[in-house]
Design a protein around this motif. Structure first.
Motif, PDB file in Angstrom:
ATOM      1  N   GLN A 131     -10.946   2.115  -3.153  1.00  0.00           N
ATOM      2  CA  GLN A 131     -10.958   1.573  -1.793  1.00  0.00           C
ATOM      3  C   GLN A 131      -9.901   0.488  -1.627  1.00  0.00           C
ATOM      4  O   GLN A 131      -9.231   0.409  -0.583  1.00  0.00           O
ATOM      5  CB  GLN A 131     -12.349   1.011  -1.475  1.00  0.00           C
ATOM      6  CG  GLN A 131     -12.511   0.542  -0.044  1.00  0.00           C
ATOM      7  CD  GLN A 131     -12.323   1.661   0.958  1.00  0.00           C
ATOM      8  OE1 GLN A 131     -12.831   2.763   0.765  1.00  0.00           O
ATOM      9  NE2 GLN A 131     -11.579   1.399   2.028  1.00  0.00           N
ATOM     10  N   GLN A 132      -9.738  -0.336  -2.651  1.00  0.00           N
ATOM     11  CA  GLN A 132      -8.701  -1.368  -2.594  1.00  0.00           C
ATOM     12  C   GLN A 132      -7.310  -0.746  -2.534  1.00  0.00           C
ATOM     13  O   GLN A 132      -6.431  -1.228  -1.803  1.00  0.00           O
ATOM     14  CB  GLN A 132      -8.822  -2.290  -3.808  1.00  0.00           C
ATOM     15  CG  GLN A 132     -10.051  -3.184  -3.781  1.00  0.00           C
ATOM     16  CD  GLN A 132     -10.209  -3.997  -5.049  1.00  0.00           C
ATOM     17  OE1 GLN A 132      -9.553  -3.740  -6.056  1.00  0.00           O
ATOM     18  NE2 GLN A 132     -11.095  -4.993  -5.008  1.00  0.00           N
TER      19      GLN A 132
ATOM     20  N   ASP B 163      -6.841   0.570   0.962  1.00  0.00           N
ATOM     21  CA  ASP B 163      -6.549  -0.535   1.883  1.00  0.00           C
ATOM     22  C   ASP B 163      -5.109  -1.024   1.714  1.00  0.00           C
ATOM     23  O   ASP B 163      -4.429  -1.345   2.705  1.00  0.00           O
ATOM     24  CB  ASP B 163      -7.524  -1.689   1.640  1.00  0.00           C
ATOM     25  CG  ASP B 163      -8.954  -1.321   1.997  1.00  0.00           C
ATOM     26  OD1 ASP B 163      -9.143  -0.361   2.775  1.00  0.00           O
ATOM     27  OD2 ASP B 163      -9.883  -1.987   1.489  1.00  0.00           O
ATOM     28  N   HIS B 164      -4.648  -1.077   0.456  1.00  0.00           N
ATOM     29  CA  HIS B 164      -3.270  -1.509   0.202  1.00  0.00           C
ATOM     30  C   HIS B 164      -2.271  -0.518   0.794  1.00  0.00           C
ATOM     31  O   HIS B 164      -1.253  -0.920   1.392  1.00  0.00           O
ATOM     32  CB  HIS B 164      -3.051  -1.648  -1.305  1.00  0.00           C
ATOM     33  CG  HIS B 164      -1.665  -2.099  -1.673  1.00  0.00           C
ATOM     34  ND1 HIS B 164      -1.152  -3.330  -1.314  1.00  0.00           N
ATOM     35  CD2 HIS B 164      -0.676  -1.454  -2.363  1.00  0.00           C
ATOM     36  CE1 HIS B 164       0.088  -3.437  -1.761  1.00  0.00           C
ATOM     37  NE2 HIS B 164       0.395  -2.318  -2.406  1.00  0.00           N
TER      38      HIS B 164
ATOM     39  N   HIS C 259      -2.832   1.400   3.342  1.00  0.00           N
ATOM     40  CA  HIS C 259      -2.885   1.235   4.799  1.00  0.00           C
ATOM     41  C   HIS C 259      -2.033   0.044   5.245  1.00  0.00           C
ATOM     42  O   HIS C 259      -1.319   0.125   6.256  1.00  0.00           O
ATOM     43  CB  HIS C 259      -4.331   1.036   5.254  1.00  0.00           C
ATOM     44  CG  HIS C 259      -5.117   2.312   5.332  1.00  0.00           C
ATOM     45  ND1 HIS C 259      -4.669   3.433   5.984  1.00  0.00           N
ATOM     46  CD2 HIS C 259      -6.337   2.648   4.829  1.00  0.00           C
ATOM     47  CE1 HIS C 259      -5.560   4.405   5.892  1.00  0.00           C
ATOM     48  NE2 HIS C 259      -6.582   3.953   5.181  1.00  0.00           N
ATOM     49  N   SER C 260      -2.111  -1.053   4.495  1.00  0.00           N
ATOM     50  CA  SER C 260      -1.306  -2.227   4.844  1.00  0.00           C
ATOM     51  C   SER C 260       0.182  -1.934   4.703  1.00  0.00           C
ATOM     52  O   SER C 260       0.995  -2.358   5.539  1.00  0.00           O
ATOM     53  CB  SER C 260      -1.703  -3.414   3.964  1.00  0.00           C
ATOM     54  OG  SER C 260      -1.426  -3.146   2.603  1.00  0.00           O
TER      55      SER C 260
ATOM     56  N   GLN D 269       1.229   0.118   7.650  1.00  0.00           N
ATOM     57  CA  GLN D 269       1.379  -0.708   8.849  1.00  0.00           C
ATOM     58  C   GLN D 269       2.690  -1.492   8.825  1.00  0.00           C
ATOM     59  O   GLN D 269       3.379  -1.601   9.854  1.00  0.00           O
ATOM     60  CB  GLN D 269       0.188  -1.666   8.960  1.00  0.00           C
ATOM     61  CG  GLN D 269      -1.131  -0.973   9.268  1.00  0.00           C
ATOM     62  CD  GLN D 269      -2.302  -1.929   9.252  1.00  0.00           C
ATOM     63  OE1 GLN D 269      -2.145  -3.122   8.981  1.00  0.00           O
ATOM     64  NE2 GLN D 269      -3.496  -1.409   9.524  1.00  0.00           N
TER      65      GLN D 269
END
Length: 294
Positions: free
Chosen positions: A237-238, A241-242, A244-245, A248
């Motif tokens: 999950q981390q 999330d990384h 995804h960042s 972005q």
């Protein structure tokens, strides 16, 4: 008649409530809520035969219907694998034993506090007065709601513990002493020496202890495996999330590059048209607005 009605409610309760509670959490894709409601109505009508029958007689035949009805409910209405449903079925009746034990304790305390009511214990309450029967049924339904709600919450949050090997190792040592106790009680009616019962009792106790200890080891291993799995899921999950960042940031950079290309194109056109004052004003606006011009 009051006692018979409460006992009727108890049996309907034990059949309908677990079905509805479990169906909300583990529904089968092939079944609908309407099917559960129809089954509940059927059980409520079916158990009406208990009303004209004395409670002491009706209680002797209760489990003949409760066991198959519960098994049918779990295997027909609930989702999941067959082993999962079998585990739920076994767990359900272990919970029933806990409910009966708790209800027996409460009923005994009430009997001690109010001796004039002549309240009888749980195993003979169905042959007692209406107060005993009504109290017993009411207490069992209340205790059932409390304990079964906790069990369902535990199942939903600790589903990884619902393994057949773990179930056999931890729950079977609870059932075996009761089964063996009934067997030895029946056999003790014969005039046999005490050591004949003592030897199998010691052997069975040793085997039950070994089985339960094996279950504890399995429980520890399951907890370790779950901790490792949770850590792995957290790491994944981390990483997600990384990513995804980073995506972005890439999107922001892409938009910035696109805007810069448009600004450079505008400045190039102004320069080709020798509109230097407008180009200079355009660059000042870019500088003041941080690269954005409305």
């Amino acid at each position: 008649m009051v006692g018979r009605f409460f006992y009727y409610l108890l049996n309907v309760f034990f059949t309908i409530v677990p079905l509805n509670m479990l169906f909300r959490i583990f529904p089968s894709e092939k079944r609908k809520s309407r099917d559960v409601y129809l089954a509940s109505i059927f059980y409520a009508i079916f158990f009406l035969w208990m009303l004209p029958v004395p409670t002491a007689i009706a209680s002797r035949y209760t489990m003949i219907f409760i066991y198959p009805f519960t098994a049918f409910n779990m295997f027909f209405f609930l989702g999941g694998s067959k082993s999962f449903k079998f585990i739920l079925f076994c767990l359900y009746f272990n919970v029933l034993m806990l409910i009966e034990a708790t209800s027996s304790l409460i009923l005994s305390l009430i009997g001690l506090l109010f001796p004039r009511l002549h309240i009888t214990g749980i195993f003979v309450a169905f042959e007692g007065n209406d107060i005993s029967i009504s109290l017993l049924c009411t207490i069992e339904m209340i205790v059932y709601l409390i304990i079964f709600s906790v069990v369902i919450r535990f199942i939903s949050t600790h589903a990884y513990l619902l393994r057949l090997s773990l179930l056999i190792s931890l729950l079977l040592p609870i059932l075996l002493p009761m089964i063996l106790n009934n067997i030895f009680t029946i056999l003790s009616q014969n005039s046999l020496p005490t050591y004949i019962y003592l030897i199998p009792a010691l052997i069975s106790s040793f085997l039950i202890f070994r089985l339960f200890r094996h279950g504890i080891h399995l429980l520890k291993d399951s907890e370790k495996e779950n901790a490792i799995e949770q850590h792995r899921l957290l790491t994944v999950q981390q990483e997600i999330d990384h990513l995804h960042s980073l995506d972005q940031e890439y999107q922001k950079l892409y938009v910035w590059n696109h805007d810069m290309a448009n600004h450079l194109l505008a400045l190039s056109l102004l320069s080709e048209q020798e509109k230097y004052d407008q180009a200079l004003s355009y660059m000042k606006q870019l500088q003041e607005n941080g690269g954005n011009i409305k």
